[in-house]
Design a protein around this motif. Structure first.
Motif, mmCIF file in Angstrom:
data_model
loop_
_atom_site.group_PDB
_atom_site.id
_atom_site.type_symbol
_atom_site.label_atom_id
_atom_site.label_comp_id
_atom_site.label_asym_id
_atom_site.label_seq_id
_atom_site.Cartn_x
_atom_site.Cartn_y
_atom_site.Cartn_z
ATOM 1 N N ILE A 328 0.915 -0.801 -0.189
ATOM 2 C CA ILE A 328 -0.134 0.309 -0.103
ATOM 3 C C ILE A 328 1.245 1.177 -0.087
ATOM 4 N N LEU A 329 1.697 1.760 1.063
ATOM 5 C CA LEU A 329 2.768 2.263 1.165
ATOM 6 C C LEU A 329 3.789 2.574 -0.262
ATOM 7 N N LYS A 330 3.685 1.836 -1.255
ATOM 8 C CA LYS A 330 4.653 2.084 -2.053
ATOM 9 C C LYS A 330 3.702 2.594 -3.514
ATOM 10 N N THR A 331 2.340 1.502 -3.515
ATOM 11 C CA THR A 331 1.888 2.008 -4.315
ATOM 12 C C THR A 331 1.607 3.620 -4.138
ATOM 13 N N LEU A 332 1.556 4.283 -3.340
ATOM 14 C CA LEU A 332 1.104 5.392 -3.426
ATOM 15 C C LEU A 332 1.975 6.545 -2.969
ATOM 16 N N ALA A 333 3.054 6.148 -2.920
ATOM 17 C CA ALA A 333 4.771 7.026 -3.229
ATOM 18 C C ALA A 333 4.733 6.945 -4.810
ATOM 19 N N ASN A 352 13.426 -6.942 15.287
ATOM 20 C CA ASN A 352 12.328 -7.534 14.103
ATOM 21 C C ASN A 352 11.433 -6.750 14.050
ATOM 22 N N LEU A 353 11.679 -6.032 13.214
ATOM 23 C CA LEU A 353 10.602 -5.138 12.671
ATOM 24 C C LEU A 353 11.301 -4.777 11.358
ATOM 25 N N ILE A 354 10.307 -5.335 10.377
ATOM 26 C CA ILE A 354 10.640 -5.585 8.761
ATOM 27 C C ILE A 354 10.289 -4.235 8.076
ATOM 28 N N ALA A 355 11.824 -3.973 7.220
ATOM 29 C CA ALA A 355 11.268 -3.170 6.040
ATOM 30 C C ALA A 355 11.756 -1.877 6.809
ATOM 31 N N TYR A 356 12.117 -1.916 7.952
ATOM 32 C CA TYR A 356 12.154 -0.003 8.795
ATOM 33 C C TYR A 356 12.832 0.305 8.102
ATOM 34 N N GLN A 357 14.186 -0.045 7.603
ATOM 35 C CA GLN A 357 14.693 1.425 6.811
ATOM 36 C C GLN A 357 13.629 1.843 5.412
ATOM 37 N N GLU A 358 13.092 1.030 5.209
ATOM 38 C CA GLU A 358 12.201 1.173 3.959
ATOM 39 C C GLU A 358 11.579 2.002 3.894
ATOM 40 N N ILE A 359 10.534 1.636 5.186
ATOM 41 C CA ILE A 359 9.321 2.672 5.639
ATOM 42 C C ILE A 359 9.652 3.947 6.291
ATOM 43 N N GLU A 360 11.012 4.108 6.479
ATOM 44 C CA GLU A 360 10.921 5.747 6.715
ATOM 45 C C GLU A 360 11.840 5.875 5.739
ATOM 46 N N ALA A 361 12.711 5.530 4.161
ATOM 47 C CA ALA A 361 12.668 6.417 3.167
ATOM 48 C C ALA A 361 11.399 6.566 2.554
ATOM 49 N N LEU A 362 10.197 6.226 2.831
ATOM 50 C CA LEU A 362 8.617 6.249 1.895
ATOM 51 C C LEU A 362 8.457 7.238 2.641
ATOM 52 N N LYS A 363 8.365 7.690 4.065
ATOM 53 C CA LYS A 363 7.464 8.868 4.362
ATOM 54 C C LYS A 363 8.146 10.654 4.161
ATOM 55 N N GLU A 364 9.838 10.006 3.849
ATOM 56 C CA GLU A 364 9.751 11.411 2.586
ATOM 57 C C GLU A 364 8.824 11.918 1.365
ATOM 58 N N ASN A 365 8.896 11.205 0.777
ATOM 59 C CA ASN A 365 7.332 10.853 -0.365
ATOM 60 C C ASN A 365 6.184 10.744 -0.160
ATOM 61 N N LEU A 366 5.457 10.440 1.368
ATOM 62 C CA LEU A 366 4.304 11.051 1.805
ATOM 63 C C LEU A 366 3.837 11.073 2.824
ATOM 64 N N ASN A 367 2.627 11.971 2.514
ATOM 65 C CA ASN A 367 2.007 12.141 4.448
ATOM 66 C C ASN A 367 1.201 11.338 5.262
#
Length: 440
Positions: A328-333, A352-367
């Motif tokens: 969902i996040l990648k699609t919206l980005a 155990n946090l999955i895709a932590y860095q990836e989610i942090e990077a997505l914050k730059e292109n999403l609200n």
């Protein structure tokens, strides 16, 4: 036609098929009427058999139905109807015996006529399919083994149940009732042909290959697939697919996983983020690349274009339940979407946090606002501790949260724990979609 209208129409057709022999009986009853209890027992048996046979419909995973109905709810109804069909079929001989104790001789499956023996085989298969489904975990039956057992018992129920109906040849001797049963048989056989022949043939012509295997955290991998000799499939964020690795598409062993990549991925690439929770999922980490994979899908009714989601999304994830939310996040980005997004992600600890860095990077292109809730955080100043609770949700969500759409995915205990919390917060049921990571 709206999704709601389609849902009503498909449900109506399903109910008509379940009660078709009963409706034919009421409309074309024979002039020679037997006792009420005997007639009732037969009609209950007919409805129970129809209900059991039509359980093939949800297991076939027809795309036009999967686009309308939530798969989780469909399988819950499937399980309930399976149990109810057992009760109805069992009432058939019980009522007959109460009405006429002299037929006790027919309860000996070894000496009874073949027409009666076939009925007992069908009843036994129906009981066994229910028991192995309800107590699968207690009996320690693996999912793939259970699936094979399920298929064999379903086949026995349909075949021997119909032999019983036509060998008795009382109601089935009339033309209207024969037509009704022919319709039922055509539907059942069609489902079998679709899932055992047509669908595997399609999958064989549309294979995928393992392009890459990414280790996210210990025992969690992202499987990257690329289409072979075809353009790939179109899917929507939040949907799922059944995959089969390194085997024939005619093999019964398929396992469901959520897409974790963007629906706008280049070159038809598919991604699935998978945790080692069973025999098949544990074997994912052993892939080397280049293996053939068959992907049956997509399935799921969630759609980011639905009007309900336009005001914003609240995503509640637990553990590997982050997989569809990543999609969902990648699609919206990729769409440069600016709707408000809130992610509450529950896990054990930072490791155990999955895709932590990836989610942090997505914050730059999403609200997007991300709240990690860890059971045992090492840094309590950076993360919320404990479990996703009403207090945590209310702390971060806006006052107009009733206008937001809630998408939750994770272990069944998490989903059950959140249900009363969301109710107390005034979130309507039709504003919540749940994906439960719980096998059948």
């Amino acid at each position: 036609m709206t999704k709601k209208t389609k849902g009503f129409l498909y449900t109506l057709i399903y109910l008509l098929l379940i009660f078709l022999p009963l409706l034919v009986f009421l409309a074309f009853s024979r002039s020679l009427v037997r006792s009420f209890w005997r007639e009732l027992s037969v009609m209950l048996g007919f409805v129970g058999l129809c209900m059991a046979g039509l359980q093939l419909v949800p297991t076939t995973r027809l795309p036009f139905l999967a686009d309308v109905f939530d798969l989780g709810k469909v399988y819950k109804v499937h399980h309930l109807l399976s149990i109810f069909s057992v009760i109805l079929v069992l009432l058939h001989p019980v009522i007959l015996l109460i009405n006429n104790p002299n037929i006790i001789i027919l309860f000996n499956a070894f000496t009874a006529p073949w027409s009666i023996q076939a009925g007992w085989i069908g009843v036994a298969s129906l009981i066994l399919i229910a028991l192995t489904s309800i107590y699968r975990k207690q009996l320690r039956i693996g999912y793939n083994a259970w699936h094979i057992i399920h298929v064999l018992f379903t086949f026995a129920i349909v075949v021997f149940g119909l032999i019983h109906v036509f060998k008795i040849n009382y109601y089935s001797a009339t033309l209207p009732m024969r037509i009704a049963w022919i319709i039922e048989i055509v539907v059942w056989v069609s489902m079998i042909i679709i899932i055992r022949a047509l669908k595997p043939l399609y999958l064989k012509r549309h294979p995928y290959m393992v392009k890459q295997l990414i280790t996210e955290v210990p025992s969690v991998w992202t499987l990257v697939l690329k289409p072979q000799r075809h353009a790939g499939m179109r899917f929507r964020a939040g949907q799922v697919a059944w995959i089969n690795v390194g085997s024939s598409p005619f093999n019964l062993h398929r396992n469901p996983f959520s897409f974790s990549g963007s629906e706008h991925a280049q070159e038809g690439e598919l991604r699935f983020t998978i945790k080692a929770l069973g025999d098949f999922s544990a074997s994912i980490g052993q892939l080397k690349g280049g293996e053939t994979v068959y992907v049956d899908g997509p399935y799921g009714s969630f759609c980011l274009d639905d009007e309900q989601t336009k005001h914003g999304l609240v995503m509640l994830a637990g553990g590997i339940g982050i997989a569809p939310i990543l999609s969902i996040l990648k699609t919206l980005a990729d769409q440069k979407d600016r709707r408000p997004l809130f992610l509450f992600y529950g896990s054990y600890d930072e490791d155990n946090l999955i895709a932590y860095q990836e989610i942090e990077a997505l914050k730059e292109n999403l609200n997007l606002k991300v709240i990690h809730v860890l059971e045992k955080p090492k840094d309590q100043t950076k993360f919320e501790s404990g479990y996703i609770s009403q207090a945590i949700l209310e702390r971060y969500l806006p006052a107009d949260r009733q206008n937001l759409f809630f998408f939750q995915c994770g272990p069944l205990p998490m989903i059950k724990a959140l249900a009363p919390i969301l109710k107390k917060m005034g979130i309507a049921k039709n504003s919540i979609q749940s994906e439960e990571y719980e096998m059948a």
